[in-house]
Design a protein around this motif. Structure first.
Motif: not given
Length: 324
Positions: A87-112
């Motif tokens: 459905h989303n073959p090239n999502p935002e999290k894979l863009a250069v400013p985000n990929n291997h740079s953004l942190r905290g996904f596990e926090v959101i996963d646990e909160a959800k």
């Protein structure tokens, strides 16, 4: 009637007032409490954010940055959380400013997961990001504010759209234009840049200011220090603290760094190039309380960036995938 009963009536009345404006306002403070769909949602998220930030303050910085990166692309719709899929073959999290740079996904996963356990199918991932950023702001800087909620999650995430985000290489003119496109002012540029007082940055975000010569807009001693952390031909893109003095505290040290030409990014230095922004930099240096008030206001303002017109929203079962 006792004080406890009076308090309940006050909350009830405030919720009636909120419902009375729902036709003209899309977001409301205390939305899940007032609709009685998940009264404990914000407290659940807060507890999980506290646990993670206590262990690693850098994750708090990541959550604030995630909120920024989410809202600037398609509005605050949690599109930043979507994994690669058919459905989303090239999502935002894979863009250069985000990929291997953004942190905290596990926090959101646990909160959800925790919220879904108590209130299945009710609380959006977009609101969880907003709550988490608000809570991280408090735990790192003791800056307190209420964030309206009632957002829906988007179903589209496109890496190419991340160009809507300001870059550390941009000058003030470009940054202001990107902020203006989201309904944010030059003041908001200065205020939200204060988040650079926490977290860390990859060397690639500022290495061009160090080689072949140190950028004259950077303090030369600071530049030589950064060279020791970010060698010119390093095989791995290293990381450095964004503030070497109070790295785990959201405070006004950033503005002192900028004024002393010790900001990492070219975009940091660019705040000094216009009277429209430099005056606020110096104001925040000397008046921390003013920064705290304004930062809270700008975070709420950014959280009001809505999904693109015509976008179909939902409450995702998983923050990483759309509902099928």
């Amino acid at each position: 009637m006792g004080a406890k009963g009076t308090f309940k009536i006050q909350i009830f009345l405030s919720c009636i007032l909120l419902f009375g404006t729902m036709a003209t306002k899309s977001l409301e403070i205390g939305y899940y409490r007032c609709t009685n769909t998940c009264p404990q949602a914000e407290e659940i998220v807060k507890g999980i954010v506290y646990k993670y930030v206590l262990q690693n303050p850098g994750l708090g910085a990541g959550l604030i940055r995630m909120f920024f990166h989410d809202c600037f692309v398609r509005g605050c719709d949690a599109s930043i959380l979507l994994d690669k899929s058919s459905h989303n073959p090239n999502p935002e999290k894979l863009a250069v400013p985000n990929n291997h740079s953004l942190r905290g996904f596990e926090v959101i996963d646990e909160a959800k997961s925790a919220v879904e356990h108590v209130c299945p199918g009710v609380v959006s991932c977009a609101d969880i990001i907003a709550f988490a950023a608000r809570d991280a702001t408090y735990f790192l800087g003791k800056i307190s504010y209420e964030i309206p909620s009632g957002r829906l999650d988007g179903r589209i995430s496109i890496a190419d759209e991340v160009k809507a985000l300001p870059s550390p290489f941009h000058n003030l003119t470009v940054v202001k234009a990107l902020f203006a496109a989201q309904g944010l002012s030059a003041d908001d540029v200065v205020i939200l840049s204060g988040a650079h007082s926490i977290g860390r940055s990859h060397c690639s975000s500022f290495r061009r200011r160090l080689y072949p010569v140190i950028d004259p807009t950077m303090d030369q001693k600071f530049g030589y220090f950064l060279r020791t952390k970010c060698p010119e031909n390093a095989p791995v893109d290293g990381v450095v603290l964004q503030d070497f003095v109070t790295p785990s505290k959201l405070d006004t040290r950033y503005y002192r760094n900028v004024a002393e030409l010790k900001g990492l990014f070219f975009s940091d230095w660019s705040l000094l190039t216009s009277s429209e922004t430099v005056n606020l930099v110096h104001d925040f240096r000397t008046t921390p309380q003013h920064f705290e008030t304004k930062f809270a206001e700008s975070m709420v303002k950014m959280g009001n960036i809505l999904m693109l017109p015509g976008t179909k929203g939902e409450i995702r079962k998983s923050c990483r995938a759309v509902n099928y």
